[in-house]
Design a protein around this motif. Structure first.
Motif, mmCIF file in Angstrom:
data_model
loop_
_atom_site.group_PDB
_atom_site.id
_atom_site.type_symbol
_atom_site.label_atom_id
_atom_site.label_comp_id
_atom_site.label_asym_id
_atom_site.label_seq_id
_atom_site.Cartn_x
_atom_site.Cartn_y
_atom_site.Cartn_z
ATOM 1 N N LEU A 3 -4.404 -9.867 -1.464
ATOM 2 C CA LEU A 3 -3.472 -8.783 -1.160
ATOM 3 C C LEU A 3 -2.662 -8.394 -2.397
ATOM 4 C CD1 LEU A 3 -2.035 -9.984 2.284
ATOM 5 C CD2 LEU A 3 -3.740 -8.199 1.900
ATOM 6 N N ASP A 57 3.106 -6.515 -3.256
ATOM 7 C CA ASP A 57 4.066 -5.969 -2.293
ATOM 8 C C ASP A 57 3.756 -6.434 -0.876
ATOM 9 O OD1 ASP A 57 5.369 -4.701 -4.309
ATOM 10 O OD2 ASP A 57 4.544 -2.707 -3.909
ATOM 11 N N ARG A 58 2.468 -6.502 -0.544
ATOM 12 C CA ARG A 58 2.088 -6.925 0.811
ATOM 13 C C ARG A 58 2.367 -8.414 1.027
ATOM 14 N NH1 ARG A 58 2.719 -6.796 5.672
ATOM 15 N NH2 ARG A 58 1.006 -7.476 7.015
ATOM 16 N N ASN A 84 -3.004 -13.404 7.629
ATOM 17 C CA ASN A 84 -4.027 -12.653 6.895
ATOM 18 C C ASN A 84 -4.892 -13.645 6.132
ATOM 19 O OD1 ASN A 84 -5.495 -11.067 4.920
ATOM 20 N ND2 ASN A 84 -4.076 -9.398 5.342
ATOM 21 N N GLU A 144 5.963 -8.714 1.717
ATOM 22 C CA GLU A 144 6.250 -8.258 3.084
ATOM 23 C C GLU A 144 5.949 -9.359 4.095
ATOM 24 O OE1 GLU A 144 3.990 -4.742 3.724
ATOM 25 O OE2 GLU A 144 5.208 -3.490 2.381
#
Length: 238
Positions: free
Chosen positions: A134, A137-138, A128, A141
């Motif tokens: 972001l 939490d992302r 990404n 992940e």
């Protein structure tokens, strides 16, 4: 800002028992997929980054500098210089790089922090390119996807904390947008446009077509029309 630093990586010292697998010798690191840098004492790393902004640029960013100037001492200080090398802020001899200087400057700090993040966490940015924007939490992940670790593993928290120490400064970084290629090809300076226009007018192949409309009076006297057309011939086509 593409400031990629290629240098031999130094292993970051383990400073926490959770940084080791059962049976490993003290001071060794676990092999984590993705090669993401981290330190369990990322809080101290965050303090060091904030402090070095105000401190003078050292000849050597070593434990003595951390101790005497930045007031970060003991085992929590040891992982910081190797980590800053990994991120591109220090050279292999612990001397500050140009990126270090840009990080110290208020006008380029956020962009320098983003470059450092991309240097150290290239796998995250490969997945990404806007990872610095972001939500937390992302990012976690992505760390779990890359490393294959369970979300409760302390290393996940250490990687995220290390990432976030730099991302505190990088979130406001402005992306450098490439110039519009179409605009680049068509836009010309005014002087160039005027020069090209003059060359075109002076060219023997230059033709100008003008349409002139005449409104003739209503009359039955042919002599009136003869006089009008004679005047047009003599004044416009002579």
């Amino acid at each position: 800002m593409a400031e990629k630093v290629n240098q031999k990586e130094e292993p970051l010292p383990a400073t926490n028992p959770s940084d080791q697998s059962p049976g490993e010798k003290k001071g060794t690191r676990r092999e984590i997929p993705g090669n993401l840098p981290y330190t369990p004492t990322h809080g101290r790393l965050s303090e060091a980054l904030k402090s070095l902004v105000e401190a003078e640029r050292p000849q050597q960013f070593n434990e003595s500098f951390l101790d005497s100037v930045l007031k970060i001492r003991g085992g929590s200080a040891r992982p910081i210089p190797p980590l800053l090398k990994r991120m591109g802020l220090l050279n292999s001899d612990n001397s500050p790089t140009e990126l270090y200087s840009k990080f110290k400057s208020g006008s380029t700090r956020s962009e320098a922090a983003l470059v450092a993040l991309k240097n150290g966490f290239s796998e995250i940015f490969r997945r990404n390119e806007y990872a610095h924007r972001l939500p937390d939490d992302r990012i976690k992940e992505l760390i779990i996807e890359i490393t294959g670790l369970h979300k409760s593993d302390p290393i996940v928290g250490a990687i995220f904390g290390t990432f976030n120490a730099f991302n505190e400064f990088a979130r406001s970084a402005k992306e450098i947008k490439p110039q519009d290629p179409v605009r680049e090809q068509t836009a010309k300076p005014d002087d160039q446009v005027r020069t090209e226009s003059k060359s075109l007018r002076d060219s023997p192949e230059f033709n100008l077509v003008t349409t002139i409309n005449f409104v003739l009076p209503e009359t039955t006297d042919v002599q009136v029309y003869n006089a009008i057309f004679r005047s047009i011939r003599e004044n416009l086509f002579s």
